[in-house]
Design an enzyme around this catalytic site. Structure first.
Site, mmCIF file in Angstrom:
data_model
loop_
_atom_site.group_PDB
_atom_site.id
_atom_site.type_symbol
_atom_site.label_atom_id
_atom_site.label_comp_id
_atom_site.label_asym_id
_atom_site.label_seq_id
_atom_site.Cartn_x
_atom_site.Cartn_y
_atom_site.Cartn_z
ATOM 1 N N VAL A 80 37.882 -52.733 14.520
ATOM 2 C CA VAL A 80 38.404 -52.085 13.329
ATOM 3 C C VAL A 80 37.697 -50.755 13.134
ATOM 4 O O VAL A 80 36.460 -50.693 13.112
ATOM 5 C CB VAL A 80 38.203 -52.971 12.073
ATOM 6 N N ALA A 125 32.951 -48.425 11.895
ATOM 7 C CA ALA A 125 33.759 -49.298 12.744
ATOM 8 C C ALA A 125 33.004 -50.598 12.966
ATOM 9 O O ALA A 125 31.809 -50.696 12.690
ATOM 10 C CB ALA A 125 34.076 -48.615 14.073
ATOM 11 N N LYS A 126 33.704 -51.600 13.460
ATOM 12 C CA LYS A 126 33.061 -52.876 13.788
ATOM 13 C C LYS A 126 33.971 -53.643 14.737
ATOM 14 O O LYS A 126 35.193 -53.452 14.741
ATOM 15 C CB LYS A 126 32.831 -53.710 12.528
ATOM 16 N N GLY A 127 33.379 -54.521 15.530
ATOM 17 C CA GLY A 127 34.159 -55.327 16.458
ATOM 18 C C GLY A 127 33.641 -56.746 16.515
ATOM 19 O O GLY A 127 32.557 -57.056 16.012
ATOM 20 N N ASP A 166 25.279 -56.573 17.808
ATOM 21 C CA ASP A 166 25.285 -57.210 16.494
ATOM 22 C C ASP A 166 24.963 -58.681 16.736
ATOM 23 O O ASP A 166 24.406 -59.032 17.784
ATOM 24 C CB ASP A 166 26.642 -57.014 15.802
#
Length: 436
Positions: A80, A125-127, A166
């Protein structure tokens, strides 16, 4: 017919629902509520506020791999990009069996706020992939990582979106992602990810950066209310790369770490835990369970221990209103992303508990990720001493700016951080205009 491997039966007991909080509100709802709380302070920029409640780009991908036994398994992955107004997307990749799109959206939003609050030239952003890394082999995990990287490769890149480690991922995950992206592009692109091994363009100081940032902001928050670190009682939830490092730095500064918790155990020793010994035990055994230097307690009792500093450094949604009523800390320093719900924030403020929000407290990691990204572009690398000095300066300046706004406007530190960050993001959005 192939399916995703079942979650181990032990997971919920050790690392899942009992450790987290199944009643916590959806993370994205918490993020949107936090955005709404700064609306009155945005002035003319308020007309752009809906931008922050709509992620710019959301990618859902299927991640099929051939397992070691020859069967085919499918995993669901996400990336995202919440905002790219101030620069390329920046945010980690999470491998966890409870990853959801809602969670990843919220984490991407918090990255937007975090980067802007600290002043980094990044968007958010992040995944994530819904997978328990412990349930697959090393080879299967590498295949999952490579397929996921290939699937999201259309939207990531050194100038587009830069992933990082992460929960459930590490430097080797980033090495595989960098290699996969580079092979698909036909040339080595070290800047596509951060948090890499040093040999592949990683930065000195990156591994400890998030925990170090937590300690720096805790120290500065303590100074702001006349509470010294030396002799202070500290309670830490999460004993990995963030909580463990923060606990060690508190210990080295003369604080007394009286309780620690991870997905295997919750331990207390009012006389002070030997943090280096606990870290060594965790490294050797995969968790705190079995550590002889402290006594086991129930996780709910953990939240009501008397202390000066409480550091939630696990996952989001940990401090609910019910837990907030029982907390006996003077300062809560959020090492995790989104550990305190908005309703719990209100409870803590009413009880005069100072909350240092995640968007500043755990920004040390992304700050040194920024240093790594810059070093990769220039192919010129700094010493660890230089890294830590630059990190400390940026963290102190950011905390002081947020503290000043909080005092000036008589708002909590979280609202102050969001005022600064949202103003910066929305000003960039307004200046850029709409295309087409």
């Amino acid at each position: 017919m192939s399916t995703q491997p079942a979650r181990p039966a032990s997971f919920d007991k050790l690392g899942g629902l009992s450790y987290l909080n199944p009643a916590a509100p959806e993370p994205w709802s918490s993020f949107v509520e936090q955005i709404e709380r700064v609306r009155p302070y945005l002035g003319s920029l308020e007309r752009w506020i809906e931008t922050l409640k709509h992620p710019k780009r959301t990618l859902i991908v299927d991640v099929p791999i051939e397992r070691d036994d020859g069967t085919v398994a499918h995993y669901e992955g996400y990336r995202v990009q919440h905002s790219l107004s101030r620069g390329p997307g920046k945010g980690g990749v999470r491998f966890h069996p409870d990853v959801t799109l809602n969670e990843v959206m919220a984490l991407a939003g918090w990255m937007t706020i975090k980067n802007a609050a600290v002043g980094l030239p990044f968007g958010g952003a992040k995944g994530g992939i819904r997978v328990d890394p412990a349930s697959v082999s090393k080879g299967e995990l590498q295949r999952i990582t490579r397929r996921y990287t290939s699937e999201i490769g259309v939207i990531i890149g050194p100038n587009k979106d830069i992933p990082a480690p992460d929960v459930g991922t590490n430097a080797m995950t980033m090495a595989v992602m960098m290699d996969t992206y580079s092979m698909n592009r036909g040339g080595t692109a070290t800047g596509v990810v951060t948090g890499k091994p040093i040999a592949l363009g990683g930065s000195l100081g990156r591994q400890e950066a998030t925990g170090r940032g937590v300690f720096i902001t805790a120290r500065e928050a303590g100074r702001s209310i006349g509470l010294p670190i030396e002799g202070a009682r500290v309670v830490v939830q999460g004993f990995g790369n963030v909580g463990g490092i923060a606990a060690r730095l508190f210990h080295e500064a003369g604080a007394r770490v009286i309780a620690v918790a991870d997905h295997t155990a919750t331990l207390v020793n009012e006389g002070g835990i030997d943090v280096p010994a606990a870290l060594a035990h965790t490294a050797a055994n995969g968790g705190l369970a079995g550590f002889a230097g402290a006594a086991a307690i129930d996780i709910e009792d953990f939240w009501q221990l008397g202390c000066e500093f409480l550091v939630p450094a696990a996952l989001e949604g940990q401090i609910t209103p019910q837990r907030a009523e029982r907390i006996r800390a003077r300062v809560v320093v959020e090492g995790a992303n989104g550990p305190t719900t908005p309703a719990a924030d209100d409870v803590l403020r009413a009880r005069n508990v100072l909350v240092v929000p995640d968007v500043i407290a755990n920004a040390g990691g992304v700050t040194v990720s920024y240093f790594e990204w810059v070093q990769d572009f220039s192919s010129f690398f700094w010493s660890e001493e230089e890294i830590n000095e630059r990190l400390e300066r940026i963290m102190i300046n950011a905390f002081n700016a947020i503290s000043h706004v909080a005092t000036e406007k008589q708002v909590p530190l979280r609202t102050a951080a969001f005022i600064i960050a949202c103003s910066r993001v929305l000003e960039a959005r307004a200046e850029r205009g709409l295309y087409p």
